[in-house]
Enzyme design. Structure first.
Site: not given
Lengths: 251, 489
Positions: A144, A157
């Site tokens: 990501s 995250y």
């Protein structure tokens, strides 16, 4: 075997209910992929995903897989490879967590890290070894942009994805020359159930766009894919922004 | 008596009474091997395999016996475009170590009383080497593809064809016998008409390893070609010219400009000819002194890294325009070197690098006579889509060949190179496959790297016989390649 355009004939999706994973599977089934393994926690959603791909004509099997139980990975994933070559493994599992709650509950934060990073390390290594003995195959890892630089709003995250990203890059280098290709995919904000109800970030994308980028990356044998592509330059700028400036950016 | 070949001086003593034979096998030096990345000439989809280089037939047999559960496949000079000579995770037998020319027998006569000759050679001998040795003796290989750098084993395994297919058929039609090493390690000497021979000719190495072959040769008076060149203004003009006059030439081929559209669609340059007889050489020409000299020229190799997209629509379009304009409207009897006429690209070593990292695919198909409409449709689709192909070749095939998976059949064959990074190319070629299959045609497995497995049975009607013979001879699946896995051959 993969064809000249890198399209696999057999696919293993780790995280069989992942929207990006399924969008990619659908795209590949429409081309060459005939055998699909969906690995995930047994659930109606997993079976529904399998049925959807079966309707497209693929031979789909599901297998129980839990990212949080790395001790089982060797066995659960190993047996897939004994049934035939896997041309592509898509590591698509991951959780976003809830930043505010996770900061208050360290154990909840650890679960995010364990799913996204620890689980991926064991599953990735098991698959990499199997691919290596086949002498061919792609391991596609969904990272990501959040892993590129930790941000205040989702650093738990983000840090787990940073670990995953670094792991996958290193694995790619380790496997260079073995016939196995490791591709790191860094999508930006993806409109999906994971991000439902969240405020959209600029340059938001969709699971289908990520799937298309993965297919192109396979054809080019890319090592890193950004989705959308322009994020490569945006993130390059952000990565080099001084911290006092970065901290104040509305991210 | 068979004449000794000049290459026989390289023959190593291997009589059973030699001291080496008494050495137990364990003390023999190991067969050289290394794990390497292997890809076809098109450089797409590389995989890793253990490359084993046997130097004798015994070592080849040992390599087959010991190749492990992912099997092995023979490989020659790697000119198959796709994945026919790669075997991911298994063994690849590099056969170029078996490179002896054993016997050249020039004492035969053909059925018609004309002089005839045969050569007995190892499978790893290249056509280039055969030409070096045979041309000065006045003989030529019966069939040569667009490159001399293929081995005899590869030529049989792919059952290659050349510009003379319409009169001479494929390579294996000129093979009188061959030795095939099968999965159990035994060697079978087989001739045309036997099941193993016909399955191996065009069998892509999946029936066994070809060890040696006896090949019929073609007598020539000179090493030059007498070539007629003419231009065709469009596809219909081209097809009419080829149909009317092809039978007059031993060799015939048309270069076709697939980027030309509209009225110019299919405009082409035809080059056709035959080996020049001695009296065709001008009186005081240099060639007269050594009419059989074989002197292929060579340019520097393409650099190992070249950027992608060098061959785009603009550059290829410009090249095609110049190539078409440069060709004479009509010229007869031009003398060309063998290398210029047959193997222009061999002059640039590693020319496959010009397509950059992602490589290229070659698409070659054949559709039968009477299916000209399908050919027109396909050419129209290619030209409308603007595939940048600067090496598109059209030719007429003659009678089909007996090999079960042989590619040629009577009809029109078109071959084109396309950069693999062209977006949407995979889906486009799948559509062309549909057209080809609907016209009862087929694509060439030696060039394939992307066919859908489902299409295979329709294109190769003897596929089931081939599979049955393989199941019988090789139940454990020792002979395997990426091609065989991909297409479930």
């Amino acid at each position: 075997m993969k064809d000249a355009f890198g399209t696999p004939q057999s696919l293993l999706v780790l995280g069989g209910t992942s929207e990006i994973g399924l969008a990619t599977a659908r795209r590949l089934v429409a081309r060459r992929t005939r055998t699909v393994w969906l690995a995930g926690r047994p659930s109606p959603a997993l079976e529904k995903a399998a049925a959807g791909l079966r309707d497209m004509g693929a031979d789909v099997r599901t297998v129980a897989f839990d990212a949080l139980d790395p001790e089982s990975h060797e066995e659960s994933l190993g047996k897939i490879f004994t049934e035939g070559d896997i041309d592509m493994v898509l590591l698509a599992f991951g959780v976003l967590g809830d930043q505010a709650r996770d900061e208050d509950e360290p154990l909840a934060a650890v679960r995010v890290a364990q799913t996204n990073y620890t689980g991926a390390v064991s599953a990735g290594l098991v698959c990499a070894r199997a691919l290596q003995s086949q002498g061919h195959g792609s391991l596609v890892v969904l990272s990501s942009v959040a892993g590129e630089r930790a941000r205040r709003s989702n650093f738990i995250y983000g840090s787990s994805k940073a670990g995953l990203d670094a792991f996958a890059q290193g694995l790619g280098d380790a496997l260079h020359g073995t016939g196995v290709h490791v591709m790191v995919v860094r999508p930006g904000f993806v409109r999906s159930k994971m991000t439902a109800g969240m405020e959209e970030a600029p340059m938001a994308t969709t699971p289908d766009a990520v799937a298309a980028a993965i297919e192109t990356g396979l054809r080019r044998r890319s090592e890193t894919v950004w989705v959308p592509g322009a994020l490569r330059f945006v993130m390059s700028a952000l990565r080099h922004a001084p911290r006092p400036v970065f901290r104040r950016l509305p991210l | 008596m068979p004449a000794d070949s000049p290459a026989d001086s390289r023959t190593r003593a291997s009589a059973p009474t030699s001291p080496a034979a008494s050495v137990p096998p364990a003390a023999a030096p190991p067969v050289p091997s290394a794990a390497v990345s292997v890809s076809g000439w098109g450089r797409t989809a590389p995989t890793t395999a253990l490359l084993v280089r046997p130097r004798t037939q015994e070592e080849a047999a040992a390599a087959v016996r010991e190749c492990g559960e992912r099997g092995g496949i023979a490989r020659g000079l790697g000119r198959a475009y796709g994945d026919a000579a790669q075997n991911a995770g298994g063994a690849v037998f590099d056969m170029t170590g078996l490179d002896r020319i054993r016997v050249i027998d020039t004492t035969r006569t053909s059925d018609t009383g004309a002089p005839a000759a045969t050569v007995v050679c190892d499978a790893g001998v290249s056509l280039h080497h055969l030409m070096e040795v045979l041309l000065p003796l006045g003989w030529f290989v019966p069939v040569t593809p667009g490159t001399r750098y293929v081995t005899v084993g590869g030529a049989i395994g792919a059952d290659i064809h050349g510009k003379n297919h319409h009169v001479s058929g494929s390579f294996s039609r000129h093979v009188l016998a061959m030795d095939v090493l099968t999965a159990d390690g035994s060697v079978h000497t087989v001739g045309p008409g036997s099941a193993l021979f016909d399955a191996t000719a065009g069998g892509m190495g999946l029936t066994g390893v070809i060890l040696s072959a006896t090949v019929q040769l073609l007598p020539v008076e000179t090493s030059l070609m007498a070539v007629d060149t003419e231009r065709a203004t469009d596809l219909d003009d081209l097809m009419a010219r080829l149909t009317a006059t092809d039978h007059r030439y031993r060799y015939s081929v048309a270069w076709i400009d697939l980027l030309a559209r509209g009225a110019a669609m299919g405009r082409s340059v035809l080059t056709r000819g035959d080996h020049a007889p001695l009296d065709a050489l001008p009186e005081r020409a240099r060639a007269r002194r050594a009419p059989l000299a074989f002197r292929p020229g060579q340019l520097p190799a393409a650099p190992s890294f070249l950027p992608e997209g060098l061959l785009g629509k603009a550059s290829v379009g410009l090249f095609n325009e110049l190539w078409y304009r440069k060709a004479p409207r009509s010229r007869t009897g031009e003398l060309q070197k063998i290398s210029t006429f047959f193997h222009p690209l061999d002059g640039v070593p590693h020319w496959n690098r010009i397509y950059g990292r992602s490589g290229f695919v070659q698409y070659q198909f054949v559709v039968g006579y009477g299916k000209e409409e399908a050919l027109r449709r396909i050419v129209r689709r290619i030209s409308e889509r603007g595939c940048p192909s600067f090496l598109a070749v059209l030719k007429r095939f003659g009678e089909g060949d007996p090999g079960w998976l042989s590619f040629p059949m009577p009809g029109w064959t078109l071959a084109l190179d396309i950069p693999a990074n062209l977006p949407g190319l995979g889906a486009f070629l799948d559509e062309l496959d549909e057209e080809v299959a609907a016209a009862d045609g087929r694509v060439y497995l030696a060039k394939d790297s992307r066919l859908r497995p489902e299409m295979l049975a329709a294109m190769y009607p003897r596929l089931d016989d081939f599979r049955a013979l393989r199941a019988e001879l090789d139940p454990r699946g020792v002979f395997r390649s990426d091609l065989s896995r991909r297409l479930a051959l």
